[in-house]
Scaffold this motif. Structure first.
Motif, PDB file in Angstrom:
ATOM      1  N   LEU A   1       0.840  -1.199   0.000  1.00  0.00           N
ATOM      2  CA  LEU A   1       0.000   0.000   0.000  1.00  0.00           C
ATOM      3  C   LEU A   1       0.875   1.249   0.000  1.00  0.00           C
ATOM      4  O   LEU A   1       0.621   2.190  -0.757  1.00  0.00           O
TER       5      LEU A   1
ATOM      6  N   VAL B   1      -4.681  -2.936  -4.041  1.00  0.00           N
ATOM      7  CA  VAL B   1      -3.396  -2.575  -4.649  1.00  0.00           C
ATOM      8  C   VAL B   1      -3.288  -3.185  -6.050  1.00  0.00           C
ATOM      9  O   VAL B   1      -2.845  -2.521  -6.990  1.00  0.00           O
TER      10      VAL B   1
ATOM     11  N   VAL C   1      -6.657  -5.427   1.083  1.00  0.00           N
ATOM     12  CA  VAL C   1      -5.643  -4.426   0.741  1.00  0.00           C
ATOM     13  C   VAL C   1      -4.855  -4.895  -0.478  1.00  0.00           C
ATOM     14  O   VAL C   1      -4.629  -4.127  -1.415  1.00  0.00           O
TER      15      VAL C   1
ATOM     16  N   LEU D   1     -10.575  -0.336  -1.520  1.00  0.00           N
ATOM     17  CA  LEU D   1     -10.363  -0.527  -0.082  1.00  0.00           C
ATOM     18  C   LEU D   1     -11.685  -0.597   0.672  1.00  0.00           C
ATOM     19  O   LEU D   1     -11.841  -1.390   1.597  1.00  0.00           O
TER      20      LEU D   1
END
Length: 159
Positions: free
Chosen positions: A36, A76, A72, A63
């Motif tokens: 992240l 990403v 997460v 998210l």
């Protein structure tokens, strides 16, 4: 891409020092936090403000629609898929008569409560300042995400 931005894109904990944009998330999620942070620094260093806005928009939406470290990683991955495709046609900068960008017209939607802070963050002149401001926005998103109920997540995922 500005030379200082290119250098910033390559920054790691070793070259940044004891604190760097994204470090906050390493304590919360190990590898997910590292990814992240790297993603935030990459967004901050992108040469196009509309791309920075779009990538942040994608990150926030992803998210909020997921949970845990797996969420997460998924968020990403979505951002990196957008970086690879290099397609930001849905975002049009709104400019003043002197050419300065003041906002964005996003055909894909908006960033909700984070719209104004995201615009402020992505329009900062320096990549380091952008990364720090984006980290603050994502910190707020993560806190909100943590406090969301399961029903909120299901509703968001369905929309």
């Amino acid at each position: 891409m500005v030379k200082s931005d290119l250098g910033f894109l390559q920054l790691t904990h070793r070259t940044w020092g004891p604190t760097w944009p994204g470090m906050l998330f390493t304590q919360a999620g190990g590898a997910a936090g590292l990814r992240l942070g790297e993603t935030l620094r990459t967004i901050a260093a992108h040469p196009l403000p509309e791309a920075r806005y779009f990538l942040t928009f994608v990150l926030i939406e992803a998210l909020l629609a997921s949970h845990g470290d797996v969420g997460v990683h998924s968020a990403v991955d979505r951002v990196w898929n957008c970086v690879v495709s290099d397609n930001y046609f849905e975002i049009e900068p709104i400019r003043l008569s002197d050419g300065r960008i003041i906002s964005f017209d996003n055909a894909a939607g908006d960033s909700g409560d984070w719209e104004a802070p995201v615009i402020t963050a992505v329009l900062r002149a320096d990549a380091g300042q952008r990364a720090t401001a984006l980290e603050e926005v994502v910190e707020d998103v993560m806190a909100h995400r943590h406090n969301m109920t399961l029903a909120d997540r299901i509703k968001l995922a369905e929309s």
